[in-house]
Write a protein that holds these residues in place. Structure first.
Motif, PDB file in Angstrom:
ATOM      1  N   GLY A 240       6.665 -23.312  12.993  1.00 43.84           N
ATOM      2  CA  GLY A 240       6.270 -22.843  14.316  1.00 43.84           C
ATOM      3  C   GLY A 240       6.326 -21.342  14.493  1.00 43.84           C
ATOM      4  N   ARG A 241       6.277 -20.594  13.403  1.00 41.43           N
ATOM      5  CA  ARG A 241       6.356 -19.129  13.477  1.00 41.43           C
ATOM      6  C   ARG A 241       5.038 -18.511  13.044  1.00 41.43           C
ATOM      7  NH1 ARG A 241      11.612 -17.271  10.262  1.00 41.43           N
ATOM      8  NH2 ARG A 241      11.497 -15.485  11.681  1.00 41.43           N
ATOM      9  N   ARG A 242       4.683 -17.395  13.696  1.00 43.64           N
ATOM     10  CA  ARG A 242       3.506 -16.647  13.273  1.00 43.64           C
ATOM     11  C   ARG A 242       3.845 -15.835  12.033  1.00 43.64           C
ATOM     12  NH1 ARG A 242       3.151 -14.976  18.730  1.00 43.64           N
ATOM     13  NH2 ARG A 242       1.568 -16.086  19.940  1.00 43.64           N
ATOM     14  N   LEU A 243       3.031 -15.985  11.002  1.00 42.09           N
ATOM     15  CA  LEU A 243       3.202 -15.217   9.779  1.00 42.09           C
ATOM     16  C   LEU A 243       2.598 -13.828   9.967  1.00 42.09           C
ATOM     17  CD1 LEU A 243       4.069 -15.480   6.735  1.00 42.09           C
ATOM     18  CD2 LEU A 243       1.690 -16.070   6.272  1.00 42.09           C
ATOM     19  N   ILE A 244       3.351 -12.786   9.660  1.00 39.28           N
ATOM     20  CA  ILE A 244       2.828 -11.423   9.756  1.00 39.28           C
ATOM     21  C   ILE A 244       1.790 -11.219   8.653  1.00 39.28           C
ATOM     22  CG2 ILE A 244       3.386  -8.962   9.565  1.00 39.28           C
ATOM     23  CD1 ILE A 244       4.428 -10.143  12.137  1.00 39.28           C
ATOM     24  N   TYR A 245       0.612 -10.722   9.030  1.00 40.52           N
ATOM     25  CA  TYR A 245      -0.459 -10.434   8.070  1.00 40.52           C
ATOM     26  C   TYR A 245       0.077  -9.511   6.978  1.00 40.52           C
ATOM     27  CZ  TYR A 245      -4.599  -7.746   6.505  1.00 40.52           C
ATOM     28  OH  TYR A 245      -5.546  -7.088   5.770  1.00 40.52           O
ATOM     29  N   GLY A 246      -0.148  -9.897   5.720  1.00 41.05           N
ATOM     30  CA  GLY A 246       0.372  -9.114   4.606  1.00 41.05           C
ATOM     31  C   GLY A 246      -0.119  -7.681   4.599  1.00 41.05           C
ATOM     32  N   GLY A 247      -1.361  -7.471   5.026  1.00 44.48           N
ATOM     33  CA  GLY A 247      -1.894  -6.111   5.086  1.00 44.48           C
ATOM     34  C   GLY A 247      -1.143  -5.244   6.071  1.00 44.48           C
ATOM     35  N   HIS A 248      -0.581  -5.863   7.108  1.00 39.12           N
ATOM     36  CA  HIS A 248       0.232  -5.121   8.085  1.00 39.12           C
ATOM     37  C   HIS A 248       1.472  -4.553   7.388  1.00 39.12           C
ATOM     38  CE1 HIS A 248       1.235  -4.169  12.239  1.00 39.12           C
ATOM     39  NE2 HIS A 248       2.428  -4.731  12.114  1.00 39.12           N
ATOM     40  N   VAL A 249       2.060  -5.358   6.499  1.00 40.57           N
ATOM     41  CA  VAL A 249       3.228  -4.898   5.742  1.00 40.57           C
ATOM     42  C   VAL A 249       2.825  -3.804   4.763  1.00 40.57           C
ATOM     43  CG1 VAL A 249       5.064  -5.611   4.160  1.00 40.57           C
ATOM     44  CG2 VAL A 249       4.352  -7.140   6.016  1.00 40.57           C
ATOM     45  N   ILE A 250       1.652  -3.943   4.118  1.00 39.77           N
ATOM     46  CA  ILE A 250       1.188  -2.915   3.187  1.00 39.77           C
ATOM     47  C   ILE A 250       1.062  -1.572   3.902  1.00 39.77           C
ATOM     48  CG2 ILE A 250      -0.749  -2.132   1.779  1.00 39.77           C
ATOM     49  CD1 ILE A 250      -1.308  -5.027   1.057  1.00 39.77           C
ATOM     50  N   SER A 251       0.384  -1.557   5.050  1.00 41.33           N
ATOM     51  CA  SER A 251       0.180  -0.299   5.765  1.00 41.33           C
ATOM     52  C   SER A 251       1.494   0.273   6.279  1.00 41.33           C
ATOM     53  CB  SER A 251      -0.800  -0.499   6.928  1.00 41.33           C
ATOM     54  OG  SER A 251      -2.129  -0.469   6.471  1.00 41.33           O
ATOM     55  N   MET A 252       2.405  -0.600   6.689  1.00 42.33           N
ATOM     56  CA  MET A 252       3.695  -0.115   7.167  1.00 42.33           C
ATOM     57  C   MET A 252       4.468   0.541   6.027  1.00 42.33           C
ATOM     58  SD  MET A 252       5.078  -0.008  10.163  1.00 42.33           S
ATOM     59  CE  MET A 252       4.514  -1.424  11.115  1.00 42.33           C
ATOM     60  N   ALA A 253       4.485  -0.103   4.865  1.00 39.60           N
ATOM     61  CA  ALA A 253       5.205   0.453   3.724  1.00 39.60           C
ATOM     62  C   ALA A 253       4.561   1.748   3.232  1.00 39.60           C
ATOM     63  CB  ALA A 253       5.257  -0.583   2.599  1.00 39.60           C
ATOM     64  N   ARG A 254       3.227   1.777   3.194  1.00 37.36           N
ATOM     65  CA  ARG A 254       2.524   2.995   2.786  1.00 37.36           C
ATOM     66  C   ARG A 254       2.864   4.152   3.733  1.00 37.36           C
ATOM     67  NH1 ARG A 254      -0.170   7.083  -0.020  1.00 37.36           N
ATOM     68  NH2 ARG A 254      -2.074   7.685   1.067  1.00 37.36           N
ATOM     69  N   ALA A 255       2.909   3.885   5.034  1.00 38.96           N
ATOM     70  CA  ALA A 255       3.256   4.927   5.990  1.00 38.96           C
ATOM     71  C   ALA A 255       4.686   5.415   5.773  1.00 38.96           C
ATOM     72  CB  ALA A 255       3.077   4.414   7.416  1.00 38.96           C
ATOM     73  N   LEU A 256       5.604   4.502   5.493  1.00 44.81           N
ATOM     74  CA  LEU A 256       6.989   4.892   5.240  1.00 44.81           C
ATOM     75  C   LEU A 256       7.107   5.746   3.981  1.00 44.81           C
ATOM     76  CD1 LEU A 256       8.796   1.517   6.050  1.00 44.81           C
ATOM     77  CD2 LEU A 256       8.898   3.614   7.407  1.00 44.81           C
ATOM     78  N   SER A 257       6.194   5.546   3.027  1.00 45.47           N
ATOM     79  CA  SER A 257       6.275   6.270   1.761  1.00 45.47           C
ATOM     80  C   SER A 257       5.977   7.763   1.919  1.00 45.47           C
ATOM     81  CB  SER A 257       5.322   5.657   0.727  1.00 45.47           C
ATOM     82  OG  SER A 257       3.968   6.008   0.980  1.00 45.47           O
ATOM     83  N   PHE A 258       5.481   8.178   3.076  1.00 47.34           N
ATOM     84  CA  PHE A 258       5.251   9.604   3.334  1.00 47.34           C
ATOM     85  C   PHE A 258       6.517  10.409   3.056  1.00 47.34           C
ATOM     86  CE2 PHE A 258       5.363  13.339   6.043  1.00 47.34           C
ATOM     87  CZ  PHE A 258       4.102  13.906   5.870  1.00 47.34           C
ATOM     88  N   ASN A 259       7.664   9.846   3.410  1.00 44.12           N
ATOM     89  CA  ASN A 259       8.941  10.521   3.189  1.00 44.12           C
ATOM     90  C   ASN A 259       9.290  10.408   1.705  1.00 44.12           C
ATOM     91  OD1 ASN A 259      11.457  11.675   3.305  1.00 44.12           O
ATOM     92  ND2 ASN A 259      12.225  10.370   4.948  1.00 44.12           N
ATOM     93  N   GLY A 260       8.832  11.375   0.931  1.00 45.67           N
ATOM     94  CA  GLY A 260       9.043  11.378  -0.506  1.00 45.67           C
ATOM     95  C   GLY A 260       7.752  11.475  -1.292  1.00 45.67           C
ATOM     96  N   LEU A 261       6.630  11.067  -0.652  1.00 48.34           N
ATOM     97  CA  LEU A 261       5.321  11.094  -1.321  1.00 48.34           C
ATOM     98  C   LEU A 261       4.248  11.595  -0.356  1.00 48.34           C
ATOM     99  CD1 LEU A 261       5.540   7.704  -3.243  1.00 48.34           C
ATOM    100  CD2 LEU A 261       5.287   9.953  -4.321  1.00 48.34           C
ATOM    101  N   ALA A 262       4.574  12.640   0.411  1.00 48.84           N
ATOM    102  CA  ALA A 262       3.655  13.128   1.444  1.00 48.84           C
ATOM    103  C   ALA A 262       2.343  13.631   0.871  1.00 48.84           C
ATOM    104  CB  ALA A 262       4.324  14.237   2.254  1.00 48.84           C
ATOM    105  N   ASN A 263       2.343  14.046  -0.393  1.00 48.54           N
ATOM    106  CA  ASN A 263       1.123  14.598  -0.981  1.00 48.54           C
ATOM    107  C   ASN A 263       0.330  13.586  -1.802  1.00 48.54           C
ATOM    108  OD1 ASN A 263       1.480  17.208   0.117  1.00 48.54           O
ATOM    109  ND2 ASN A 263       3.031  17.639  -1.439  1.00 48.54           N
ATOM    110  N   ALA A 264       0.755  12.338  -1.816  1.00 44.67           N
ATOM    111  CA  ALA A 264      -0.038  11.259  -2.430  1.00 44.67           C
ATOM    112  C   ALA A 264      -1.098  10.853  -1.407  1.00 44.67           C
ATOM    113  CB  ALA A 264       0.851  10.083  -2.810  1.00 44.67           C
ATOM    114  N   GLN A 265      -2.146  11.663  -1.308  1.00 43.91           N
ATOM    115  CA  GLN A 265      -3.021  11.618  -0.148  1.00 43.91           C
ATOM    116  C   GLN A 265      -3.973  10.426  -0.109  1.00 43.91           C
ATOM    117  OE1 GLN A 265      -2.989  13.351   2.534  1.00 43.91           O
ATOM    118  NE2 GLN A 265      -1.752  15.129   2.055  1.00 43.91           N
TER     119      GLN A 265
END
Length: 344
Positions: A240-265
């Motif tokens: 009975g739970r909504r599954l979070i779209y996997g792409g949502h997790v990908i974009s969230m993790a990619r955004a977090l990676s800015f801290n340490g990989l800001a120039n991986a443009q």
């Protein structure tokens, strides 16, 4: 004759068939703002037209992952409407930037089928291509998804599991025309690190975390026109739970990676990816990256860096991925291997 459809089930797919996905999508100028409202993305090339012009582009394109989500969303009604889970990605390349005003459409070829031992589900492999209004391919990738059977008595197809390369060769990466990092502004980009400052085997803990919410996930899946039932209908899963779209997790993790990989443009390839465990609202996503390789490109001042991006539920020790039995640890959400472009 019924005017509605329940979507495709595993027994409805045929090896080699091409699926022409409906509802092309024109990229609005506001998509960049919506994307950064959903994800804490701060990569300069996607934030500033002036910065992008300084890197040889006409203006700032939309983020590569935004283009990926738009194309992915086109495929859902034909590929994963009745999915149990989206399992993984491979052999993906970003072939051309996507600009506001472009109109994207998608096709998919069924390249693999394998019924699971339970007889209730099967895995479908498709190669998807996204095209702009000029019929220029902008993204090309393989994904595989577990799909329910409707008729449990339907005979199983002969199993065909496609062989995929472990990674896209550095020589096959497509660098956007005109891209030039020889006059790259490190101050405006937010970090001073070049590709030469990283080494294979280096692990970077991105430190920050973001807690997933129902509201943001629902906005994201509607933005991408992702109609998979498990993301909307709480009766589509036994728990009975909504599954979070996997792409949502990908974009969230990619955004977090800015801290340490800001120039991986710019992301230019998705070598492989797995949604290791499901994510739900209330989970806090954290991330770490491992440097896998560094390569040169023909473009002035532009190098390619191959990274493994791992998203976890809560802050887990960077470098931890699998248990002794080889299975993903229960708090690993995403394991993504990709190439990005950064200053040499």
């Amino acid at each position: 004759m019924s005017k509605v459809t329940a979507g495709r089930f595993f027994e409805d797919y045929r090896l080699g068939e091409t699926l022409h996905h409906a509802v092309p999508r024109t990229v609005s100028p506001g998509l960049r703002d919506i994307y950064t409202s959903l994800y804490p993305s701060r990569f300069a090339l996607y934030s500033s037209d002036e910065f992008a012009r300084g890197c040889g582009l006409a203006a700032s394109p939309i983020e590569d992952l935004a283009a990926f989500h738009l194309v992915f969303g086109k495929t859902v009604p034909d590929v994963s409407l009745n999915a149990v889970a989206n399992l993984g990605y491979g052999a993906g390349r970003f072939l051309a930037p996507v600009w506001p005003g472009d109109t994207l459409r998608a096709t998919s070829e069924v390249i693999g089928l394998k019924e699971n031992s339970s007889g209730k589900t099967g895995v479908v492999w498709v190669r998807t291509q996204g095209f702009n209004q000029h019929d220029v391919a902008v993204v090309d990738y393989v994904r595989w998804v577990m799909v329910k059977k409707h008729d449990l008595a339907a005979p199983a197809p002969a199993p065909v599991v496609p062989e995929l390369t472990q990674s896209v060769a550095a020589t096959a990466l497509v660098v956007p025309e005109g891209l030039d990092f020889s006059r790259y502004d490190f101050t405006l980009a937010g970090a001073r690190h070049r590709a030469g400052d990283y080494a294979p085997g280096e692990i970077i803990d991105h430190v920050d975390g973001v807690t997933l919410s129902e509201a943001e996930h629902m906005l994201a899946t509607r933005l991408w026109q992702n109609t998979a039932k498990v993301h909307f209908d709480t009766t589509a899963r036994p728990d009975g739970r909504r599954l979070i779209y996997g792409g949502h997790v990908i974009s969230m993790a990619r955004a977090l990676s800015f801290n340490g990989l800001a120039n991986a443009q710019m992301i230019v390839a998705l070598n492989a990816g797995s949604h290791a465990n499901p994510a739900f609202a209330g989970d806090t996503v954290c991330a770490w990256s491992e440097v896998l390789d560094i390569a040169t490109t023909p473009a002035p001042g532009v190098a390619a860096i191959r990274l493994r991006l791992v998203a976890t539920r809560g802050h887990q020790p960077a470098g931890g991925l699998r248990a002794d039995d080889g299975k993903y640890l229960p708090d690993v959400l995403l394991d993504l291997d990709y190439w990005a472009l950064m200053p040499a």
